[in-house]
Enzyme design. Structure first.
Site, PDB file in Angstrom:
ATOM      1  N   GLU A 141      -5.973 -11.258  -0.892  1.00 47.47           N
ATOM      2  CA  GLU A 141      -7.232 -11.349  -0.150  1.00 47.47           C
ATOM      3  C   GLU A 141      -8.341 -10.545  -0.822  1.00 47.47           C
ATOM      4  O   GLU A 141      -9.510 -10.959  -0.815  1.00 47.47           O
ATOM      5  CB  GLU A 141      -7.024 -10.881   1.295  1.00 47.47           C
ATOM      6  CG  GLU A 141      -6.002 -11.690   2.080  1.00 47.47           C
ATOM      7  CD  GLU A 141      -6.268 -13.180   2.025  1.00 47.47           C
ATOM      8  OE1 GLU A 141      -7.450 -13.591   2.042  1.00 47.47           O
ATOM      9  OE2 GLU A 141      -5.287 -13.954   1.952  1.00 47.47           O
ATOM     10  N   PRO A 163       6.273 -15.723  -5.173  1.00 45.03           N
ATOM     11  CA  PRO A 163       5.585 -16.982  -4.863  1.00 45.03           C
ATOM     12  C   PRO A 163       4.375 -16.756  -3.958  1.00 45.03           C
ATOM     13  O   PRO A 163       4.417 -15.951  -3.039  1.00 45.03           O
ATOM     14  CB  PRO A 163       6.665 -17.794  -4.143  1.00 45.03           C
ATOM     15  CG  PRO A 163       7.548 -16.753  -3.512  1.00 45.03           C
ATOM     16  CD  PRO A 163       7.554 -15.593  -4.453  1.00 45.03           C
TER      17      PRO A 163
END
Length: 240
Positions: free
Chosen positions: A212, A166
């Site tokens: 990221e 998740p």
């Protein structure tokens, strides 16, 4: 139905949306698109006054921009050697650290604060790590790690196994989905002062790094997710 519509016009003295009535103004038809914000957004009086007095916000912003902002979809530029250790880069690093600690966020990239540079920060404090369910911590190797700021990072896959887990994003507020990621990676770069950084990560930390790094290339987790798992995290509260 026609009688009810006529009664509605008589009671309100206004035309129904999308229906022309002699002597009354035509109102625009409202639809889901209107509710979704495709129409022009109007600022409140106080927001407009604040904007006039203080001027528009300047990056790095105090809060992450949301999906739809062009800066999230462009490839970020490399930081030049002359910028290392400079006040602007140090201010950006401080803003990223503050953004991580001011909201439930484990990683944050410069583009999310409106700065199109190849910089991200990540941190998982022990207290926040303990908030995850034990089963999830074990399955995804969720372990604490200190604050790290990566400038001009480069990534290498160490373990090609794909694990689905998740993910959420501060720039897609209120939603989550399951996303496939490599199990282990090695990221290198420098910090905001130009000091070399080398980080070998697996499990949850590797997932955060990959998330990221995607931001720096204009990629969001919704581009990689299992679309059937895309969830509004507050859907149960919305039904109450």
């Amino acid at each position: 139905m026609a009688a009810a519509a006529a009664a509605g016009r008589a009671l309100t003295g206004r035309a129904l949306p999308g229906r022309a009535v002699p002597g009354l103004p035509l109102l625009p038809a409202r639809s889901c698109e209107h509710a979704a914000g495709w129409d022009r957004r109007e600022r409140s009086y106080w927001r407009a006054l604040r904007r006039r007095v203080l001027g528009p916000p300047v990056p790095p912003f105090a809060a992450p921009v949301q999906v739809g902002a062009p800066v999230l979809r462009g490839a970020a530029a490399a930081v030049s050697p002359e910028q290392l250790g400079g006040p602007e880069l140090r201010r950006l690093a401080a803003a990223l650290a503050a953004g991580l600690r001011g909201r439930p966020c484990l990683g944050l990239s410069a583009p999310q604060l409106g700065v199109p540079l190849r910089v991200f920060a990540a941190e998982l404090p022990p207290a926040r790590c303990a908030q995850y369910p034990p089963a999830l911590r074990q399955a995804h190797r969720i372990e604490p790690f200190p604050l790290r700021v990566l400038v001009n990072p480069a990534i290498r896959v160490l373990d090609t196994r794909i694990v689905t887990g998740p993910e959420g994003c501060a720039s897609i507020h209120g939603f989550s989905a399951y996303v496939p990621r490599h199990w282990a990676v090695h990221v290198t770069g420098v910090d905001e002062l130009g000091v070399p950084v080398s980080w070998e990560a697996s499990g949850w930390a590797a997932r955060i790094i990959q998330h990221e790094m995607d931001h720096l290339d204009g990629i969001l987790y919704i581009d990689r997710m299992d679309t059937r798992t895309f969830t509004n995290v507050g859907w149960m509260e919305l039904l109450d």
